[in-house]
Design an enzyme around this catalytic site. Structure first.
Site, PDB file in Angstrom:
ATOM      1  N   GLU A  47      -8.142   7.059   3.728  1.00 51.04           N
ATOM      2  CA  GLU A  47      -8.872   6.345   4.775  1.00 51.04           C
ATOM      3  C   GLU A  47      -9.990   7.247   5.266  1.00 51.04           C
ATOM      4  O   GLU A  47      -9.827   8.468   5.369  1.00 51.04           O
ATOM      5  CB  GLU A  47      -7.953   5.993   5.948  1.00 51.04           C
ATOM      6  CG  GLU A  47      -8.757   5.368   7.096  1.00 51.04           C
ATOM      7  CD  GLU A  47      -7.906   4.769   8.213  1.00 51.04           C
ATOM      8  OE1 GLU A  47      -6.752   5.157   8.351  1.00 51.04           O
ATOM      9  OE2 GLU A  47      -8.446   3.916   8.935  1.00 51.04           O
ATOM     10  N   GLU A 383      -2.078  -2.832   9.841  1.00 47.17           N
ATOM     11  CA  GLU A 383      -0.966  -2.831  10.811  1.00 47.17           C
ATOM     12  C   GLU A 383      -1.075  -4.063  11.691  1.00 47.17           C
ATOM     13  O   GLU A 383      -1.492  -3.991  12.839  1.00 47.17           O
ATOM     14  CB  GLU A 383      -1.033  -1.566  11.665  1.00 47.17           C
ATOM     15  CG  GLU A 383      -0.565  -0.342  10.927  1.00 47.17           C
ATOM     16  CD  GLU A 383      -0.583   0.908  11.781  1.00 47.17           C
ATOM     17  OE1 GLU A 383      -1.223   0.898  12.850  1.00 47.17           O
ATOM     18  OE2 GLU A 383       0.014   1.900  11.365  1.00 47.17           O
TER      19      GLU A 383
HETATM   20  O1  AHR Z   1      -3.636   7.053   9.393  1.00 45.45           O
HETATM   21  C1  AHR Z   1      -4.200   6.834  10.629  1.00 45.45           C
HETATM   22  C2  AHR Z   1      -3.967   5.429  11.149  1.00 45.45           C
HETATM   23  O2  AHR Z   1      -2.639   5.254  11.443  1.00 45.45           O
HETATM   24  C3  AHR Z   1      -4.271   4.325  10.209  1.00 45.45           C
HETATM   25  O3  AHR Z   1      -5.581   3.971  10.223  1.00 45.45           O
HETATM   26  C4  AHR Z   1      -3.436   3.199  10.728  1.00 45.45           C
HETATM   27  O4  AHR Z   1      -3.036   2.315   9.725  1.00 45.45           O
HETATM   28  C5  AHR Z   1      -2.323   3.888  11.431  1.00 45.45           C
HETATM   29  O5  AHR Z   1      -2.206   3.446  12.736  1.00 45.45           O
END
Ligand code: AHR
Length: 668
Positions: A47, A383
């Protein structure tokens, strides 16, 4: 009296010695069929958080290279006669800068970029500078490219000076490759319009500049628009089986407008519209207003990287819900608008797998990859929770199933690992018969010791599990990336391996963090502009992934699974067979402070099976459980490999106190 005390003391010492010397007996059921271990079992979750993409893995060194951030001059200093224009050659990134003569002999016109926490360059390495430009007023103009350092110990703070001739009044790309004589970590890129004699030139004479870029030539696999080599190599060395991208919360966006739209991340890099990075304002105590996504590292690059490192791609798309932590229900797409999101997902499958004659397959082919990427998995939503998710997810899933039954869909169980939302979502995932469910747990130490048997209790039918984001967060939030947290992750992961029949994928999170620009920790790999550090969690992940095996076998201690229960003295173990390599691999986390002798017996071995005379023992341990690797001391804690004798059909060894050990036992 004295004699009695001495005798008692001697007895205690004797008992302790006997206890210490009696090995704990682990038993591997070698005759069991076991569970096949998916080759997607251990992987990467990427990410763009902590400057993981721009300023990190994506090797571009210039920030806001196309002047299209919300504040177009962010990252730039302007000198002299500079004007922002917005009718440039790239429709989706329309801004550019107009540099004109100042009309004064002593006032120069130019721009200076600060990079991401400075621009770091290494002595002797080659760098490729490029820009799009056109001259105005005179056919030819010269821009002077300067690499400047703040380091006053250098003989000259302008360490490189290169004239770049702009030869056309049409927009064209210019490129220069150069080396620098000194290593700098705090450099800047300065571009000055040369003005030989101000009297000869009017203030309408000059150069228009756009998409100003600087890359190391030596990127991962030498690719242009490539990845930072040390980081990409460290990721490849994890031998991931699955590669989830592009997030995380950035898929959802702070608002729907700022969600990740994959179509904006493909095609020529100059024409990929920049987007805010939602992590720039997420945490009030860590604001980074200059954190944007150039999408230079976009979906095409993600698919290519997955292919290069041998991982199956797992893209995740927005399901029409903006980040639910930050929005109420009014921020989400309407049911009428949902079709656009579904279409985006179907187009993505076409982009990945479609024939080059299809609309999106053609885009992929034109970018240089006519062969399909063999996409098999798709995540819908990150999420998410509640009915607002399910009402959108259900038609989304149906549409994907109808058009692409070959694609396995990954649903979600929300942001936490238990509770009402979690239970509701799992129930819905069962009802909808999704293929895999993504679970997230950023949790304290106790979670990891208490949950090694988490998946022993899961139903054996229905969706499989993707442990998509997890990491052990130090208690009271004080310690990050310390050895003890990694050891607990290792202990917990024995439970993933034991339950390989339902756990099909697992990825630690987050992956990368810039030491000067992080928002979230712990992280697997830390870096600054010149250096990189593999955390101890990295080594745990690597030890699991490179010793995955093909079949997980039951292993017991005192007749039950080794999950640190009473009498097991902090031992957590899993066992696999690697049918291709012809070996057994046993992983044991010893959470006890003291060293523990163990004996591993293999029951049900075929009569003709003998172990090779020596077995490999790889140990990850630290003198202090709170110790960590750092950028200054990146190899403080690394795995150590040794060879130990085998007993032909069993192994005896002593586990270091607080250690994670992998035993590789080859067959003769
Ligand atoms: O990994 C950091 C964050 O944690 C991600 O973006 C999310 O999916 C989770 O809340």
């Amino acid at each position: 009296m004295k004699k009695t005390v001495f005798t008692l003391f001697a007895l205690c010492v004797m008992l302790m010695t006997v206890h210490a010397a009696t090995p704990q007996r682990l038993v591997v059921d070698a005759a069991a069929k076991g569970h096949p271990i998916a080759n997607t079992m251990y992987g990467l979750f990427f990410e763009d958080i902590n400057y993981a993409a721009d300023g990190g893995l994506y090797a571009e060194l210039v920030k806001n290279r196309s002047f299209d951030f919300d504040h177009p001059t962010l990252g730039w200093r302007l000198f002299g006669n500079v004007e922002l224009c917005n009718d440039g050659p790239f429709e989706r990134n329309p801004n550019y800068m107009r540099l004109r003569y100042s009309g004064h002999r002593d006032i120069h016109t130019g721009l200076e970029n600060e990079g991401f926490f400075g621009i770091a360059l290494k002595a002797g390495d080659e760098y490729r500078f490029s820009l799009w430009a056109r001259s105005h007023g005179e056919a030819e103009q010269t821009l002077s490219l300067n690499i400047v350092s703040d380091d006053y110990t250098l003989e000259n703070t302008v360490i490189k000076h290169i004239p770049v001739r702009i030869t056309s009044s049409e927009w064209r790309k210019y490129e220069v490759v150069f080396t620098v004589p000194a290593t700098i970590r705090d450099g800047r890129l300065r571009l000055i319009l040369e003005q030989p004699d101000p009297k000869q030139y009017s203030t309408t004479t000059g150069v228009d500049v756009e998409h100003i870029s600087l890359f190391p030539v030596d990127t991962y696999r030498g690719e242009k628009n490539g990845l930072r080599k040390d980081l990409a190599e460290a990721l490849a060395a994890l031998k991931p089986g699955i590669f989830r991208f592009p997030g995380g919360c950035i898929i959802e966006g702070t608002t729907l407008e700022t969600r990740y739209q994959w179509k904006n991340s493909v095609g020529p890099v100059e024409n990929r519209p920049v987007n805010q990075n939602r992590w720039h304002y997420t945490f009030r105590h860590r604001l980074f207003p200059d954190y944007y996504q150039s999408y230079g590292l976009g979906f095409y690059e993600f698919f290519c990287f997955a292919e290069q490192i041998g991982a199956k791609p797992l893209p995740v798309v927005s399901c029409g819900l903006a980040c639910q932590f930050q929005n109420d229900k009014t921020a989400h797409c309407s049911m009428e608008e949902l079709q656009t999101y579904i279409d985006d997902a179907l187009d993505l499958i076409e982009f990945a797998n479609g024939d080059p004659t299809t609309t999106w397959g053609k885009v992929r082919a034109e970018m240089g990859h006519p062969e399909p990427f063999n996409l098999k998995y798709l995540g819908i939503g990150n999420e998410q929770w509640g009915e607002e998710f399910i009402v959108r997810f259900e038609p989304f899933l149906q549409a994907v199933r109808e058009k692409h039954p070959e694609i396995q869909v990954v649903g979600t169980s929300g942001p936490s690992a238990s509770g009402e939302r979690f239970d509701y979502l799992w129930q819905e995932m069962h009802r909808l018969e999704v293929d895999l469910v993504d679970e997230h747990y950023y949790a304290p130490e106790t979670f990891f010791t208490e949950n090694a048997d988490r998946y022993d209790k899961y139903p054996r039918t229905g969706p499989k599990v993707f442990a998509g984001e997890y990491a052990c967060h130090g208690a009271n939030g004080k310690k990050f990336n310390h050895f003890n947290a990694s050891l607990l992750e290792a202990a917990f992961m024995t439970g993933l391996e034991r339950n390989a029949d339902i756990v099909r994928m697992a990825t630690f999170a987050p992956l990368l963090a810039h030491a000067e620009g992080w928002q979230w920790r712990p992280d697997l790999i830390w870096f600054d502009n010149l250096r990189m550090m593999r955390s101890t969690s990295y080594y745990v992940q690597q030890l699991y992934a490179t010793n995955r095996g093909t079949r997980s076998l039951p292993i017991t201690l005192n007749g039950v699974a080794a999950i640190g229960k009473e009498g097991q003295n902090g031992l957590y173990a899993s066992a696999v067979m690697d049918e291709k390599a012809g070996c057994y691999i046993v992983k044991v986390a010893n959470l006890a402070e003291e060293a523990q002798p163990i004996e591993i017996d293999f029951e049900g071995l075929k009569r003709n099976v003998r172990f090779a005379p020596t077995a490999e023992r790889i140990t990850l341990s630290a003198d202090d459980p709170m110790a960590e690797n750092t950028l200054d001391n990146p190899t403080r804690i690394v795995p150590r490999s040794e060879w130990i004798p085998s007993n032909g059909n069993s192994i005896t060894t002593t586990l270091t106190g607080r250690s994670f050990t992998v035993l590789k036992i080859n067959l003769q």
